[in-house]
Scaffold this motif. Structure first.
Motif, short mmCIF file in Angstrom:
data_model
loop_
_atom_site.label_atom_id
_atom_site.label_comp_id
_atom_site.label_asym_id
_atom_site.label_seq_id
_atom_site.Cartn_x
_atom_site.Cartn_y
_atom_site.Cartn_z
N VAL A 3 0.86 -1.17 0.00
CA VAL A 3 0.00 0.00 0.00
C VAL A 3 0.90 1.23 0.00
CG1 VAL A 3 -1.77 1.27 1.27
CG2 VAL A 3 -1.81 -1.22 1.24
N TYR A 4 0.64 2.14 -0.93
CA TYR A 4 1.43 3.36 -1.07
C TYR A 4 0.65 4.55 -0.53
CZ TYR A 4 4.23 0.53 -4.22
OH TYR A 4 5.02 -0.46 -4.75
N TYR A 5 1.39 5.50 0.04
CA TYR A 5 0.80 6.74 0.56
C TYR A 5 1.46 7.92 -0.14
CZ TYR A 5 -0.48 3.42 4.16
OH TYR A 5 -0.96 2.31 4.81
N PHE A 6 0.67 8.96 -0.44
CA PHE A 6 1.19 10.11 -1.15
C PHE A 6 0.85 11.42 -0.46
CE2 PHE A 6 0.94 6.76 -4.29
CZ PHE A 6 2.16 6.88 -4.93
N ALA A 7 1.62 12.44 -0.79
CA ALA A 7 1.42 13.82 -0.37
C ALA A 7 1.38 13.95 1.15
CB ALA A 7 0.16 14.39 -1.03
N SER A 8 0.43 14.71 1.67
CA SER A 8 0.39 14.97 3.11
C SER A 8 0.13 13.70 3.92
CB SER A 8 -0.67 16.02 3.44
OG SER A 8 -1.95 15.60 3.02
N LEU A 9 -0.52 12.70 3.33
CA LEU A 9 -0.74 11.44 4.04
C LEU A 9 0.59 10.73 4.29
CD1 LEU A 9 -2.65 9.37 5.27
CD2 LEU A 9 -2.97 8.42 2.97
N LYS A 10 1.45 10.72 3.29
CA LYS A 10 2.78 10.12 3.44
C LYS A 10 3.57 10.86 4.51
CE LYS A 10 6.18 10.82 0.38
NZ LYS A 10 6.96 10.68 -0.88
N GLU A 11 3.48 12.18 4.53
CA GLU A 11 4.19 12.98 5.53
C GLU A 11 3.66 12.72 6.93
OE1 GLU A 11 3.94 17.04 4.25
OE2 GLU A 11 4.91 16.59 2.34
N ALA A 12 2.36 12.63 7.07
CA ALA A 12 1.75 12.41 8.39
C ALA A 12 2.08 11.03 8.95
CB ALA A 12 0.24 12.60 8.30
N LEU A 13 2.06 10.02 8.08
CA LEU A 13 2.35 8.66 8.52
C LEU A 13 3.85 8.40 8.66
CD1 LEU A 13 -0.22 6.62 6.40
CD2 LEU A 13 -0.38 7.26 8.81
N LYS A 14 4.66 9.26 8.01
CA LYS A 14 6.12 9.14 8.02
C LYS A 14 6.62 7.86 7.34
CE LYS A 14 6.80 12.00 12.16
NZ LYS A 14 5.84 12.93 11.79
N ILE A 15 5.82 7.34 6.40
CA ILE A 15 6.21 6.18 5.60
C ILE A 15 5.63 6.35 4.19
CG2 ILE A 15 6.51 4.49 7.46
CD1 ILE A 15 3.66 3.49 6.88
N PRO A 16 6.38 5.97 3.16
CA PRO A 16 5.83 6.07 1.80
C PRO A 16 4.97 4.88 1.41
CG PRO A 16 8.11 5.40 1.72
CD PRO A 16 7.80 5.66 3.17
#
Length: 78
Positions: A3-16
């Motif tokens: 599962v990939y995360y992008f933009a502010s979601l990636k920053e908030a979770l601190k994982i790509p």
């Protein structure tokens, strides 16, 4: 499944991205619930978008281990 995360979601979770173990016939809404349970509702509000195999997916889409799933906040412009 990856599962990939992008933009502010990636920053908030601190994982790509991360590996998620799926149950059989899991839908996007069930996957989203699993991610909310793991990371908290604040990271997955109702407007977070999901793409399965690079196409926007609604909550009823069934995902499998071989699918590429991405979550990202809606894009806005100014």
């Amino acid at each position: 499944m990856k599962v990939y995360y992008f933009a502010s979601l990636k920053e908030a979770l601190k994982i790509p991205s991360e590996e998620i173990i799926l149950s059989a016939d899991m839908t996007v809404v069930q996957l989203r619930k699993k991610l909310v349970d793991k990371h908290g509702k604040c990271h997955f509000p109702g407007n977070i978008l999901c793409a399965v195999n690079q196409e926007i997916a609604n909550d009823e889409v069934v995902v499998s281990d071989s699918d590429e799933v991405a979550f990202y906040p809606p894009v806005t412009g100014g």
